[in-house]
Design a protein around this motif. Structure first.
Motif, mmCIF file in Angstrom:
data_model
loop_
_atom_site.group_PDB
_atom_site.id
_atom_site.type_symbol
_atom_site.label_atom_id
_atom_site.label_comp_id
_atom_site.label_asym_id
_atom_site.label_seq_id
_atom_site.Cartn_x
_atom_site.Cartn_y
_atom_site.Cartn_z
ATOM 1 N N LEU A 66 -21.724 11.269 -20.725
ATOM 2 C CA LEU A 66 -21.339 12.651 -20.993
ATOM 3 C C LEU A 66 -19.877 12.722 -21.397
ATOM 4 C CD1 LEU A 66 -23.165 14.319 -17.965
ATOM 5 C CD2 LEU A 66 -23.921 14.267 -20.352
ATOM 6 N N ARG A 67 -19.622 13.464 -22.489
ATOM 7 C CA ARG A 67 -18.271 13.670 -22.997
ATOM 8 C C ARG A 67 -17.822 15.094 -22.677
ATOM 9 N NH1 ARG A 67 -19.292 14.089 -28.568
ATOM 10 N NH2 ARG A 67 -21.438 14.556 -27.964
ATOM 11 N N VAL A 68 -16.574 15.386 -23.003
ATOM 12 C CA VAL A 68 -16.053 16.743 -22.792
ATOM 13 C C VAL A 68 -16.911 17.759 -23.529
ATOM 14 C CG1 VAL A 68 -14.098 18.284 -23.254
ATOM 15 C CG2 VAL A 68 -13.687 15.991 -22.340
ATOM 16 N N ALA A 69 -17.375 17.410 -24.742
ATOM 17 C CA ALA A 69 -18.191 18.337 -25.531
ATOM 18 C C ALA A 69 -19.498 18.688 -24.830
ATOM 19 C CB ALA A 69 -18.493 17.742 -26.902
ATOM 20 N N ASN A 70 -19.974 17.819 -23.954
ATOM 21 C CA ASN A 70 -21.231 18.092 -23.241
ATOM 22 C C ASN A 70 -21.040 19.031 -22.055
ATOM 23 O OD1 ASN A 70 -21.626 14.722 -23.923
ATOM 24 N ND2 ASN A 70 -23.095 16.187 -24.710
ATOM 25 N N VAL A 71 -19.833 19.034 -21.492
ATOM 26 C CA VAL A 71 -19.585 19.807 -20.267
ATOM 27 C C VAL A 71 -19.023 21.172 -20.651
ATOM 28 C CG1 VAL A 71 -18.365 19.874 -18.070
ATOM 29 C CG2 VAL A 71 -19.190 17.689 -18.963
ATOM 30 N N GLN A 72 -19.899 22.172 -20.612
ATOM 31 C CA GLN A 72 -19.524 23.523 -20.998
ATOM 32 C C GLN A 72 -19.307 24.387 -19.755
ATOM 33 O OE1 GLN A 72 -18.978 24.515 -24.285
ATOM 34 N NE2 GLN A 72 -19.174 22.327 -24.699
ATOM 35 N N ASP A 73 -18.957 25.629 -19.978
ATOM 36 C CA ASP A 73 -18.709 26.552 -18.870
ATOM 37 C C ASP A 73 -20.039 27.049 -18.309
ATOM 38 O OD1 ASP A 73 -17.625 28.311 -17.062
ATOM 39 O OD2 ASP A 73 -17.134 29.850 -18.544
ATOM 40 N N GLY A 74 -20.468 26.455 -17.197
ATOM 41 C CA GLY A 74 -21.692 26.896 -16.544
ATOM 42 C C GLY A 74 -22.946 26.150 -16.932
ATOM 43 N N TYR A 75 -22.849 25.200 -17.854
ATOM 44 C CA TYR A 75 -24.027 24.404 -18.202
ATOM 45 C C TYR A 75 -23.611 23.093 -18.867
ATOM 46 C CZ TYR A 75 -23.558 25.788 -23.156
ATOM 47 O OH TYR A 75 -23.104 25.980 -24.440
ATOM 48 N N ILE A 76 -24.525 22.125 -18.824
ATOM 49 C CA ILE A 76 -24.305 20.844 -19.488
ATOM 50 C C ILE A 76 -25.148 20.835 -20.754
ATOM 51 C CG2 ILE A 76 -24.350 18.332 -19.275
ATOM 52 C CD1 ILE A 76 -22.507 19.651 -17.246
ATOM 53 N N ASP A 77 -24.509 20.646 -21.891
ATOM 54 C CA ASP A 77 -25.190 20.637 -23.183
ATOM 55 C C ASP A 77 -25.627 19.207 -23.503
ATOM 56 O OD1 ASP A 77 -26.079 20.848 -25.750
ATOM 57 O OD2 ASP A 77 -24.220 21.642 -26.598
ATOM 58 N N CYS A 78 -26.916 18.973 -23.458
ATOM 59 C CA CYS A 78 -27.449 17.621 -23.698
ATOM 60 C C CYS A 78 -28.038 17.472 -25.098
ATOM 61 C CB CYS A 78 -28.507 17.279 -22.650
ATOM 62 S SG CYS A 78 -27.842 17.112 -20.972
ATOM 63 N N SER A 79 -27.674 18.364 -26.015
ATOM 64 C CA SER A 79 -28.238 18.304 -27.367
ATOM 65 C C SER A 79 -27.700 17.119 -28.168
ATOM 66 C CB SER A 79 -27.964 19.601 -28.120
ATOM 67 O OG SER A 79 -26.555 19.827 -28.248
ATOM 68 N N ASP A 80 -26.542 16.590 -27.779
ATOM 69 C CA ASP A 80 -25.957 15.451 -28.496
ATOM 70 C C ASP A 80 -25.258 14.546 -27.487
ATOM 71 O OD1 ASP A 80 -24.961 13.701 -30.387
ATOM 72 O OD2 ASP A 80 -23.322 15.000 -31.014
ATOM 73 N N VAL A 81 -26.022 13.653 -26.893
ATOM 74 C CA VAL A 81 -25.492 12.730 -25.885
ATOM 75 C C VAL A 81 -25.374 11.345 -26.507
ATOM 76 C CG1 VAL A 81 -25.891 11.651 -23.639
ATOM 77 C CG2 VAL A 81 -26.460 14.072 -23.980
ATOM 78 N N LYS A 82 -24.161 10.794 -26.482
ATOM 79 C CA LYS A 82 -23.904 9.480 -27.062
ATOM 80 C C LYS A 82 -24.245 8.374 -26.054
ATOM 81 C CE LYS A 82 -21.864 11.530 -30.604
ATOM 82 N NZ LYS A 82 -22.510 11.600 -31.932
ATOM 83 N N LYS A 83 -24.277 7.136 -26.572
ATOM 84 C CA LYS A 83 -24.505 5.975 -25.711
ATOM 85 C C LYS A 83 -23.315 5.022 -25.790
ATOM 86 C CE LYS A 83 -29.509 5.651 -25.237
ATOM 87 N NZ LYS A 83 -30.667 4.724 -25.316
ATOM 88 N N ILE A 84 -23.174 4.223 -24.752
ATOM 89 C CA ILE A 84 -22.098 3.239 -24.698
ATOM 90 C C ILE A 84 -22.606 1.978 -24.024
ATOM 91 C CG2 ILE A 84 -21.180 3.981 -22.462
ATOM 92 C CD1 ILE A 84 -18.347 3.513 -23.664
ATOM 93 N N SER A 85 -22.068 0.843 -24.438
ATOM 94 C CA SER A 85 -22.413 -0.434 -23.818
ATOM 95 C C SER A 85 -21.419 -0.707 -22.695
ATOM 96 C CB SER A 85 -22.365 -1.564 -24.854
ATOM 97 O OG SER A 85 -22.800 -2.776 -24.292
ATOM 98 N N ILE A 86 -21.935 -0.988 -21.499
ATOM 99 C CA ILE A 86 -21.088 -1.140 -20.319
ATOM 100 C C ILE A 86 -21.633 -2.269 -19.451
ATOM 101 C CG2 ILE A 86 -22.412 0.652 -19.129
ATOM 102 C CD1 ILE A 86 -19.944 1.353 -17.528
ATOM 103 N N PRO A 87 -20.753 -3.066 -18.821
ATOM 104 C CA PRO A 87 -21.247 -4.116 -17.911
ATOM 105 C C PRO A 87 -22.129 -3.512 -16.819
ATOM 106 C CG PRO A 87 -18.914 -4.413 -18.366
ATOM 107 C CD PRO A 87 -19.286 -3.093 -18.955
ATOM 108 N N ALA A 88 -23.242 -4.153 -16.553
ATOM 109 C CA ALA A 88 -24.183 -3.638 -15.556
ATOM 110 C C ALA A 88 -23.514 -3.445 -14.203
ATOM 111 C CB ALA A 88 -25.376 -4.587 -15.431
ATOM 112 N N ALA A 89 -22.527 -4.288 -13.885
ATOM 113 C CA ALA A 89 -21.854 -4.202 -12.583
ATOM 114 C C ALA A 89 -21.038 -2.917 -12.429
ATOM 115 C CB ALA A 89 -20.945 -5.414 -12.393
ATOM 116 N N GLU A 90 -20.725 -2.221 -13.548
ATOM 117 C CA GLU A 90 -19.901 -1.011 -13.479
ATOM 118 C C GLU A 90 -20.719 0.282 -13.521
ATOM 119 O OE1 GLU A 90 -16.509 -0.783 -15.997
ATOM 120 O OE2 GLU A 90 -16.062 -2.920 -15.895
ATOM 121 N N VAL A 91 -22.032 0.149 -13.665
ATOM 122 C CA VAL A 91 -22.871 1.340 -13.837
ATOM 123 C C VAL A 91 -22.755 2.294 -12.653
ATOM 124 C CG1 VAL A 91 -25.248 2.180 -14.005
ATOM 125 C CG2 VAL A 91 -24.494 0.254 -15.427
#
Length: 410
Positions: A241-266
């Motif tokens: 989730l990015r800043v663009a997803n976190v709105q005032d009073g709701y989470i906008d999931c219409s455009d959620v990006k992905k990222i590659s991250i070490p499994a140990a940090e999940v």
């Protein structure tokens, strides 16, 4: 579907003129300027212009007379954009509501259509359709810190146009859908205002048992930092989730990006249902903006510009969300934030020190029930708007695209 003739013509051939805007100077003290300048912030994003925040400027009168906007001019964004955001937005100018003339800024071009060849509202819709398509990228030119439109190439693009009468008919169909969209938007704004009133009334009338700091009743964590080397052996690709997803009073999931991250940090950066997500800042309206995560995507991570607030059993996360969005919460953020021109941000220490009046859990739950009921109405209206916008996009593709016009008349 289409009636009458069609033609393929270069954009510049259906224009009477095309010229750059102007910026001028700040008005002197006690002077309101002689023109109102439209900038990027005045584009509503769907071909409409918001005239409310036009900038008062002082511009040589001869230039004002030459460049003032006329009814049914198109304004074209020629410079601006950013990473992953092209220039080329288009909006239709319809006589503004001010006695002072409107001009567009020097980051824009005015396109003045020949109304015998093209119906300006149709042309605006067609060019906005282009902006939403991948084809817009071939007209982009990156320079240091800014993106410019390849204007000559853009004006040389060939458009397939039905007859002017057919253009009018198509525009009226799309305008009817836009009118429905705007009607629902107005109703949603009313319901958001009702929600804001409920928050103020219920939060401040709740009987408080004690005042604690946020750090006493919740664990606050930062998110993953983008840009550092995260992809390596043992990595997994996960949504975040990015800043663009976190709105005032709701989470906008219409455009959620992905990222590659070490499994140990999940686990470190994972959000779970019931976490309150708050933005650290940026523009003033993003300061402490947030909502409770509903767990609709699992697993899901959060970016470093978003605080994850995980509540203990002493406070309901929804109650905390409503308190943070209240005038008291906003006042606290503004009092401690680091501020520069139009920008503000808070850090985790300041967030942790935020004083929180805590009523009994039963009282918190009562407040939450009432406000969430109102949130349900707002959510339904938001879904209606989304459906209407998808319908409008589908109609635009069926009625405006070159392929549709060629297929229906060819």
């Amino acid at each position: 579907m289409f009636k009458g003739e069609q033609k393929v013509v270069a954009l510049r051939k259906v224009l009477n003129s095309s010229f750059a805007g102007s910026w001028g100077e700040n008005p002197s003290a006690g002077n309101s300027g002689n023109a109102l300048v439209l900038r990027a912030v005045n584009l509503a994003g769907d071909g409409r212009i918001c005239y409310k925040n036009a900038a008062p400027r002082t511009i040589p009168q001869a230039e004002v007379d030459r460049k003032r906007l006329k009814h049914f001019d198109l304004i074209l964004e020629a410079s601006g954009g950013g990473p992953g955001v092209p220039v080329g937005r288009v909006a239709l100018y319809e006589d503004g509501d001010s006695e002072r003339p409107y001009i567009c800024s020097n980051f824009f071009r005015v396109l003045r259509p020949n109304q015998k060849s093209v119906y300006p509202p149709f042309l605006a819709k067609k060019l906005e359709f282009l902006y939403q398509s991948p084809d817009v990228w071939k007209y982009q030119q990156q320079t240091t810190g800014i993106v410019n439109l390849k204007l000559s190439d853009y004006l040389d693009q060939h458009l397939r146009l039905p007859s002017v009468s057919e253009q009018r008919r198509i525009s009226s169909v799309l305008d009817a859908v836009t009118a429905l969209e705007q009607k629902i938007e107005r109703e949603m704004k009313k319901q958001i205002a009702v929600r804001k009133g409920l928050v103020e009334e219920l939060i401040f009338s709740a009987r408080c048992e004690e005042v604690v700091t946020l750090g006493d009743v919740a664990k606050i964590s930062g998110g993953l930092t983008l840009g550092r080397e995260l992809a390596r052996r043992g990595s997994v690709d996960l949504p975040y989730l990015r800043v663009a997803n976190v709105q005032d009073g709701y989470i906008d999931c219409s455009d959620v990006k992905k990222i590659s991250i070490p499994a140990a940090e999940v686990e470190r950066f994972k959000v779970q249902e019931g976490d309150l997500l708050l933005t650290e800042g940026g523009d003033i309206d993003k300061l402490g903006r947030g909502a409770v995560w509903d767990g609709s995507i699992d697993p899901c991570l959060h970016q470093n510009h978003i605080f994850r607030v995980r509540c203990s059993g002493l406070i309901n996360p929804y109650y905390l969300e409503f308190y943070v969005s209240s005038s008291a919460g906003r006042s606290y953020f503004l009092s401690v934030a680091k501020q520069t021109t139009n920008l503000a941000s808070i850090n985790s220490r300041q967030l942790s020190s935020m004083p929180i009046p805590v009523p009994a859990l039963s009282e918190q739950e009562r407040v939450v029930r009432i406000i969430r009921r109102q949130n349900g109405q707002i959510s339904r209206l938001r879904q209606e708007i989304s459906k209407v916008r998808k319908m409008k996009q589908g109609l635009a593709k069926d009625l405006i695209s070159d392929e549709a016009i060629k297929g229906a008349t060819g």
